[in-house]
Design an enzyme around this catalytic site. Structure first.
Site, PDB file in Angstrom:
ATOM      1  N   SER A  69       0.803  -1.221   0.096  1.00  0.00           N
ATOM      2  CA  SER A  69      -0.041  -0.034   0.041  1.00  0.00           C
ATOM      3  C   SER A  69       0.914   1.088  -0.156  1.00  0.00           C
ATOM      4  CB  SER A  69      -0.912   0.055   1.179  1.00  0.00           C
ATOM      5  OG  SER A  69      -1.831   0.923   0.847  1.00  0.00           O
ATOM      6  N   GLU A  70       0.458   2.156  -1.023  1.00  0.00           N
ATOM      7  CA  GLU A  70       1.278   3.271  -1.160  1.00  0.00           C
ATOM      8  C   GLU A  70       1.743   4.225  -0.094  1.00  0.00           C
ATOM      9  OE1 GLU A  70      -1.180   2.769  -2.935  1.00  0.00           O
ATOM     10  OE2 GLU A  70      -2.239   4.601  -3.337  1.00  0.00           O
ATOM     11  N   ASN A  71       0.974   4.176   1.079  1.00  0.00           N
ATOM     12  CA  ASN A  71       1.347   5.139   2.217  1.00  0.00           C
ATOM     13  C   ASN A  71       2.332   4.323   2.984  1.00  0.00           C
ATOM     14  OD1 ASN A  71      -0.599   2.808   2.706  1.00  0.00           O
ATOM     15  ND2 ASN A  71      -1.011   3.834   4.732  1.00  0.00           N
TER      16      ASN A  71
END
Lengths: 233, 218
Positions: free
Chosen positions: B46-48
């Site tokens: 997940s890009e966070n």
């Protein structure tokens, strides 16, 4: 040891002025510097340019500053959770610069790392690339993006020490770790501020050199934006 | 019968391969995680800033400091790691993430995608989508074939502001699975009970149709 400790948000943010540019860490409502945002609201600083991945929700995070019209310009990648934001943007009251999330992160990191600009493939061929230099490398097209220039970077960490060393928890590292040191003055608020020597140097995520002032936040609401759970069997 | 969102997710899950690092967008793509073929090891990014994302937490175990890019509370699996946003997009741009699955408002026959803005009406922002589509080698779009007004979203040319150009490889809708070739959309599979004629009718772009089009197995 160079002591970075200040008493509270009031002391940490004492010299923030109207019309300055401020980076604000966190992702959504997770890992945001709640106490510093509250202090910006209390001081009623206006005309702010805020660089932050998101703009909070109507009644929390940067949404609190939007409600009071303290933000003149917002630089963010995703603002979908905030109706007041969308209203101000569509009516033209608020200047908005939407930036691809990876570009936003790298523009912070570049500032933190002393690199004035870089090339990224993100946004090539879209309106994000309009007016920007593009260049081909190895057969692929890239857009030149410049490092941010901010007066303050305000970040939130889990633990810190008086030397300004920071440790983040879970996914709150996100934009906090790339903004630390990316503004002229970096303010870190932490859940737990410890004396020097209490943190293991092997575990430090951000070294204290990037942090100018550090304080322990008075309280953290830590609001959850999307509470998703599964049932216990 | 046309697929529902779960059906689309199940079909896309069959595109996963053992050892893949996968980034899932918000909406239908998130559901793909529920249908990983048995015995297959994939890791979700997940890009966070997390690799090794697990299922949603049990009630009462939610942690405000542990979310995905859709701001949903999550858990991590053994072997997970956290990192900052610059490193997260670093691994995306340098193509260490093998597959990106995301939603779209429009896709065109040359692989352009639009999913972040309707001028004057809706501007939520692109989030990480522009970085993902500009970087990934392997992009599958999960979307509805037509909008609520019945208009096709599978187009000769996108009408909305673009998210990326010439990047989409495959599209799975409630009606069909299509591959984007240098010559345009190629119809590969039809949803169970959906005819080729129905798909042609719902598609503004030209469809390349070769031989008999098999029905999807879900």
């Amino acid at each position: 040891m160079i002591n970075k400790k200040v008493a509270n948000a009031q002391e940490a943010l004492h010299d923030v002025q109207d019309n300055q540019t401020i980076m604000v860490g966190g992702f959504g409502l997770s890992g945001i510097p709640e106490n510093s945002i509250a202090e910006l609201v209390r001081k009623n600083i206006t005309g702010l340019t805020c660089i932050s991945n998101n703009a909070g929700v109507d009644d929390f995070g940067l949404g609190l500053l939007l409600q009071k019209r303290q933000i003149k310009k917002m630089i963010a990648s995703y603002v979908g959770e905030n109706a007041e934001f969308e209203r101000q943007m569509l009516s033209g009251e608020l200047d908005v610069e939407l930036t691809p999330q990876g570009t936003l992160a790298e523009k912070c990191r570049a500032a933190q790392a002393g690199i004035p600009a870089f090339f990224t493939p993100a946004g090539y061929g879209t309106e994000v690339a309009e007016g920007k230099e593009t260049r081909e490398f190895n057969g692929k097209m890239y857009v030149m993006e410049e490092a941010y220039q901010a007066d303050f970077a305000i970040v939130k960490a889990w633990k810190g020490d008086e030397a300004g060393n920071l440790i983040f928890k879970g996914t709150t590292r996100s934009f906090n770790a790339v903004m630390a040191g990316a503004g002229k003055i970096t303010i870190a608020e932490v859940e737990e501020l410890l004396p020097v020597g209490a943190l293991d140097p092997n575990q430090i995520h951000i070294p204290g050199i990037y942090v100018k002032r550090i304080f322990q936040g008075e309280k953290y609401e830590k609001r959850i934006e999307q509470r998703t759970v599964r049932k216990r069997d | 019968m046309a697929l529902d969102k779960i059906g689309i997710a199940k079909r896309i899950a069959k595109e996963l391969q053992d050892g893949f690092y996968v980034n899932l967008g918000i909406g239908i793509p998130t559901l793909v995680a529920n249908y990983i073929p048995e015995g297959m090891n994939v890791e979700f990014q997940s890009e966070n800033g997390v690799l090794g994302m697990g299922p949603f937490p049990f009630e009462g175990d939610e942690d405000a400091d542990l979310i995905n890019a859709g701001k949903q509370t999550i858990t991590t699996l053994p072997g997970a790691s956290f990192f900052d946003s610059a490193m997260s997009f670093g691994m995306i741009r340098s193509q260490h993430v093998d597959l990106t699955i995301l939603g779209a408002m429009e896709v065109s026959e040359n692989g352009d995608i639009a999913n972040w803005k309707i001028p004057g009406k809706m501007v939520k922002g692109m989030g990480g989508a522009m970085d993902l589509v500009a970087s990934a080698e392997n992009i599958i779009v999960a979307m509805m074939h037509v909008n609520k007004a019945g208009e096709s979203k599978i187009l000769k040319k996108c009408t909305l502001p673009l998210t990326g150009v010439g990047c989409v490889k495959k599209v799975v809708t409630e009606l069909a699975l299509m591959e984007i070739t240098p010559n345009g959309f190629k119809l590969l599979e039809r949803a169970p009970g959906v005819s080729v004629e129905e798909i042609i009718k719902a598609t503004e772009a030209e469809l390349i149709i070769e031989g008999t089009i098999p029905e999807m197995s879900i």
